[in-house]
Design an enzyme around this catalytic site. Structure first.
Site, PDB file in Angstrom:
ATOM      1  CE  LYS A 178      16.204  50.569  46.655  1.00  0.00           C
ATOM      2  NZ  LYS A 178      14.885  51.010  46.218  1.00  0.00           N
TER       3      LYS A 178
HETATM    4  C1  LIG Z   1      14.021  51.615  45.165  1.00  0.00           C
HETATM    5  C2  LIG Z   1      13.673  53.038  45.131  1.00  0.00           C
HETATM    6  C3  LIG Z   1      12.338  53.490  45.144  1.00  0.00           C
HETATM    7  C4  LIG Z   1      11.180  52.567  44.952  1.00  0.00           C
HETATM    8  O1  LIG Z   1      11.101  51.569  45.907  1.00  0.00           O
HETATM    9  P1  LIG Z   1      10.061  50.365  45.656  1.00  0.00           P
HETATM   10  O2  LIG Z   1       9.872  49.805  47.042  1.00  0.00           O
HETATM   11  O3  LIG Z   1      10.716  49.409  44.718  1.00  0.00           O
HETATM   12  O4  LIG Z   1       8.811  50.944  45.113  1.00  0.00           O
HETATM   13  C5  LIG Z   1      12.093  54.843  45.244  1.00  0.00           C
HETATM   14  N1  LIG Z   1      13.094  55.732  45.291  1.00  0.00           N
HETATM   15  C6  LIG Z   1      14.389  55.356  45.263  1.00  0.00           C
HETATM   16  C7  LIG Z   1      15.449  56.391  45.345  1.00  0.00           C
HETATM   17  C8  LIG Z   1      14.714  53.995  45.156  1.00  0.00           C
HETATM   18  O5  LIG Z   1      15.997  53.623  45.082  1.00  0.00           O
END
Ligand SMILES: *Cc1c(COP(=O)(O)O)cnc(C)c1O
Length: 383
Positions: free
Chosen positions: A183
């Site tokens: 991210k």
């Molecule tokens: C990555 C992601 C999540 C989940 O994030 P985590 O921290 O891995 O639980 C939720 N929603 C979207 C749109 C994502 O891309």
């Protein structure tokens, strides 16, 4: 030239911050988590509280629990998203109601949300797709009079701004950020719930660590009573470690700089792809009062699936990373069987899925790398 889809950029400061925690003798939730929460709330701005968690998925679960989602309730979720956006509602026994997205923003289509509302609808999980800062005002205007809560899935959206202020300060009940490894900022695994509502923040804090309530014994207050606690709910184990929080503090300090790197790459892509039969991702011009977080650079080929698949094959041949965001939830086995698709068609998401491709995007993606990616892509388009 091998180009990955994503590469984590960690500064020496970040590595040293983690080392300091490792040497400190205290690894789990402690002073660094507190500092990370305080700094994150300040960064996002507005009158919000921040609650650190071990993933955005956990954060969505806690946020939906905190607003009182119950078995049988309906929660509206866009079909064009990662499964985590929807699964938290299912954990609570709620029904997931899928809706199509808007072709220009790739975020949930408000008119489709309106059509999907029933008297059992309790919440909407709204995704800022790819880091594009959507305007949630029309959604709040629709939902607030009906007592439907809006939860923002802002997993892609730090640091995204709409009308000059960060996502997370525009009136949603809660906004959840992700610090997963790929991210826009990372703690390896981690997430943050941001909310203007003290009751929601308190409930998330309680349920984050086993439903343990120390405050109920604060009346003892003496040092010899530090061991006392009460358990008032069957809570979860969703706390963030101080190791991760130290990384988060460092990444947060660099999050604008990291974004600038990705925004620069996006600008170069824009320029290079402008005259090709490609639909570029939704975005604003730089210098606007809006700011895109640029988590993803998803393009669509006007030539459709056949062209997209040939580009994928060429990328594989040339060791260029790529991804497809996302297979719409209604096409996945579990959600096909376990979601409500009340008279909705998903023409926008289906068309997008057929012809989309996410290009490599990370802060230090270089100009020669982008030129190489574009030349491989152009060769395919030119047959
Ligand atoms: C990555 C992601 C999540 C989940 O994030 P985590 O921290 O891995 O639980 C939720 N929603 C979207 C749109 C994502 O891309």
């Amino acid at each position: 030239m091998k180009i990955p889809f994503f590469k984590t950029v960690l500064s020496e400061d970040a590595i040293q911050a983690v080392e300091k925690v490792l040497r400190s003798g205290w690894l789990t939730t402690g002073q660094y988590c507190q500092e990370f929460e305080d700094k994150f709330a300040t960064f996002v701005g507005g009158d919000v509280q921040a609650v650190a968690v071990n993933s955005a998925t956990s954060g969505l679960h806690l946020a939906l629990e905190a607003i009182g989602i119950q078995p049988g309730d309906e929660v509206i979720v866009p079909t064009l998203t990662f499964t985590a956006s929807a699964e938290a509602a299912a954990y609570l026994g709620a029904k997931v109601v899928l809706v199509d997205v808007d072709p220009t923003t790739l975020c949930a289509d408000i008119s489709r949300i309106k059509d999907a509302i029933t008297d059992r609808t309790k919440a909407v999980v709204f995704v800022h797709f790819g880091g594009f800062p959507a305007d949630i005002k029309p959604l709040l205007n629709l939902c607030t009079p009906l007592n439907i809560k809006v939860i923002e899935d802002a997993a892609h959206a730090i640091p995204a701004r709409r009308n000059g202020t960060h996502i997370g300060t525009h009136g949603a009940a809660a906004t959840v950020f992700s610090f997963y490894a790929n991210k826009t900022m990372t703690t390896g695994e981690g997430g943050m719930i941001v909310t203007p509502n003290a009751d929601i923040a308190g409930r998330c804090r309680l349920m984050r660590t086993h439903g343990i309530n120390r405050d109920s014994f604060s009346r003892f207050n003496g040092k010899s009573d530090q061991w006392r606690y009460d358990v008032v709910e069957a809570g979860y184990k969703y706390n963030l470690t101080d190791i991760a929080a130290a990384l988060g503090i460092s990444q947060l300090a660099e999050v604008e700089e990291l974004r600038q790197g990705r925004a620069h790459a996006a600008t170069l892509y824009d320029r290079a792809l402008k005259n090709l039969p490609i639909i570029r991702p939704p975005h604003f011009l730089e210098g606007d009062e809006h700011q895109h977080a640029w988590h993803l650079y998803p393009i669509q080929f006007e030539g459709g699936r056949e062209v997209r698949d040939r580009v994928i094959a060429a990328f594989a041949d040339h060791n260029i990373g790529y991804s497809v965001h996302y297979t719409p939830l209604h096409k996945l086995t579990f959600w096909a069987q376990n979601s409500v698709q009340s008279n909705q068609s998903f023409t926008v998401s289906d068309a997008y899925f057929d012809r989309c491709l996410s290009l490599p995007l990370f802060p230090n993606l270089s100009e020669p790398e982008i030129e190489h990616i574009v030349s491989v892509l152009t060769d395919v388009l030119n047959g």
